[in-house]
Design an enzyme around this catalytic site. Structure first.
Site, PDB file in Angstrom:
ATOM      1  N   SER A   1       0.232  -3.549 -11.291  1.00  0.00           N
ATOM      2  CA  SER A   1      -0.587  -3.192 -10.132  1.00  0.00           C
ATOM      3  C   SER A   1       0.203  -2.984  -8.847  1.00  0.00           C
ATOM      4  O   SER A   1      -0.293  -2.368  -7.905  1.00  0.00           O
ATOM      5  CB  SER A   1      -1.655  -4.260  -9.892  1.00  0.00           C
ATOM      6  OG  SER A   1      -1.057  -5.530  -9.682  1.00  0.00           O
TER       7      SER A   1
ATOM      8  N   ASP B   1      -5.302  -8.894  -0.844  1.00  0.00           N
ATOM      9  CA  ASP B   1      -6.201  -9.719  -1.645  1.00  0.00           C
ATOM     10  C   ASP B   1      -5.415 -10.936  -2.125  1.00  0.00           C
ATOM     11  O   ASP B   1      -4.330 -11.209  -1.611  1.00  0.00           O
ATOM     12  CB  ASP B   1      -6.828  -8.916  -2.800  1.00  0.00           C
ATOM     13  CG  ASP B   1      -5.802  -8.388  -3.801  1.00  0.00           C
ATOM     14  OD1 ASP B   1      -4.690  -8.928  -3.865  1.00  0.00           O
ATOM     15  OD2 ASP B   1      -6.123  -7.430  -4.529  1.00  0.00           O
TER      16      ASP B   1
ATOM     17  N   HIS C   1      -2.110  -9.228  -3.974  1.00  0.00           N
ATOM     18  CA  HIS C   1      -1.331  -8.080  -3.533  1.00  0.00           C
ATOM     19  C   HIS C   1      -1.127  -8.045  -2.020  1.00  0.00           C
ATOM     20  O   HIS C   1      -2.074  -8.299  -1.260  1.00  0.00           O
ATOM     21  CB  HIS C   1      -2.029  -6.789  -3.971  1.00  0.00           C
ATOM     22  CG  HIS C   1      -2.345  -6.758  -5.424  1.00  0.00           C
ATOM     23  ND1 HIS C   1      -3.581  -7.137  -5.917  1.00  0.00           N
ATOM     24  CD2 HIS C   1      -1.587  -6.414  -6.494  1.00  0.00           C
ATOM     25  CE1 HIS C   1      -3.569  -7.019  -7.239  1.00  0.00           C
ATOM     26  NE2 HIS C   1      -2.373  -6.593  -7.611  1.00  0.00           N
TER      27      HIS C   1
END
Length: 360
Positions: A43, A335, A338
């Site tokens: 991600s 978040d 990240h």
């Protein structure tokens, strides 16, 4: 005393980066340093491939993309751009690196590079199975298909040259250690931690060898960040004070050490290769420990929801951001997993000179 001096020097260097390269200015070149950029991993570098599959590991909805062009959620796991985009800009190739599975991908996009990354994946195949995402080995298959498309567009010789001369950037391992080993404890049934780290390093090394076999010669592999200091780790195992989790950080450090040694060896063994290991652990630790020096006021929580556990589908329009748009840049994390675009930018800029060694 040496550790204290090293910390001071690192802090000074990062501050100089902030002065020389104001956020969110991107680095550019009059002429691209490479024909394309090809990215693999999870991600941290997925720019939207997971949009096309059925998985809960997605970011194609608000508030993701709150500060992206047109305020659009694109599948990037941040408020704005990702390291994939920033490295492409740094090399003078293009401002945004599209996902390989973008529905509107054009020939020009393929010629200048894409991201094959899939959020939630890892070097351990089990990690991708748990998250129901593309494995790292699936990404190698995408690369093979990508080459076939290049051949159809520009011919065999040009396709091989693009692959040979373009940096192949790899960022993975986060989900293996945090999710597959510590959070779900699945791998703890068959591996102790040192054995699992060796297993991951072998897998990462084999992945790099396969890239080489596919024609890649310039390969950049990122090490892991301090996994014990991401907000969700603090929440899960950091106690009432939500401290960094030492064992998670130790696992990341051990993986980084072993991976660096392994890559140094295969760089010698593989003729014509230029394989670079990029460490980011100390840079991010310094940002967290000296946040105010870089303009960060919140270093332990994300911006989305409570900032303590929300990420992916739990970071959505029903979990309103704790930080208003005017204060996003004061947060290291977007978040619970990240970083924000600004934090990503600082880290990417800090490793610029090392990354460019792939061309030497």
């Amino acid at each position: 005393m040496d550790d204290q001096m090293n910390s001071i020097l690192l802090c000074i260097n990062l501050l100089l980066i902030l002065i020389i390269i104001p956020v969110p200015t991107v680095l550019s070149q009059e002429r691209p340093m490479a024909p394309a950029l090809l990215v693999f991993g999870d991600s941290i570098v997925d720019t939207g491939n997971n949009n096309m599959i059925i998985t809960t590991v997605k970011a194609d909805f608000p508030p993701y993309g709150r500060d992206f062009q047109g305020r659009q959620p694109t599948g990037r796991f941040s408020n704005g751009k990702m390291p994939s985009d920033m490295i492409a800009s740094m090399l003078g190739i293009k401002d945004l690196l599209p996902p390989y599975y973008a529905p509107d991908l054009e020939d020009g996009d393929l010629l200048t590079g894409v991201s094959f990354a899939s959020a939630g994946t890892g070097y351990d195949n089990l990690t991708a199975v748990i998250a129901q995402v593309f494995s790292m080995w699936d990404q190698l298959e995408m690369h093979k298909e990508y080459r076939r498309k290049l051949v159809a567009i520009a011919g065999e010789e040009t396709a091989d040259a693009i692959i040979r001369e373009s940096p192949h950037v790899v960022f993975a391992g986060n989900n293996d250690i945090l999710a597959t080993y510590f959070f779900t404890t699945i791998r703890q049934k068959t591996f102790d931690l040192p054995s699992y780290i060796n297993y991951l390093v072998d897998a990462a090394t084999n992945f790099v060898k396969e890239l080489y076999n596919l024609g890649a010669r310039r390969i950049v592999v990122f090490g892991l960040p301090p996994l014990g200091c991401v907000p969700v780790s603090r929440t899960v195992r950091g106690g009432k004070n939500r401290d960094c989790v030492d064992i998670y950080n130790q696992a990341a450090s051990s993986f980084n050490f072993e991976l660096s040694n392994s890559l140094n060896q295969i760089n010698v063994d593989l003729p014509g290769s230029r394989i670079i290991y990029l460490g980011i652990f100390d840079i991010i630790v310094d940002l967290i420990q000296h946040g105010p020096d870089y303009g960060f006021e919140e270093t332990t929580k994300g911006c989305c929801g409570t900032g303590e556990f929300e990420a992916s589908i739990s970071c959505n329009k029903f979990s309103p951001c704790t930080c208003p748009e005017s204060e996003t840049n004061k947060y290291i994390f977007w978040d619970a997993f990240h970083p924000t675009e600004r934090a990503f930018h600082i880290v990417t800029a800090a490793v610029q000179s090392q990354l460019l060694n792939v061309f030497r």
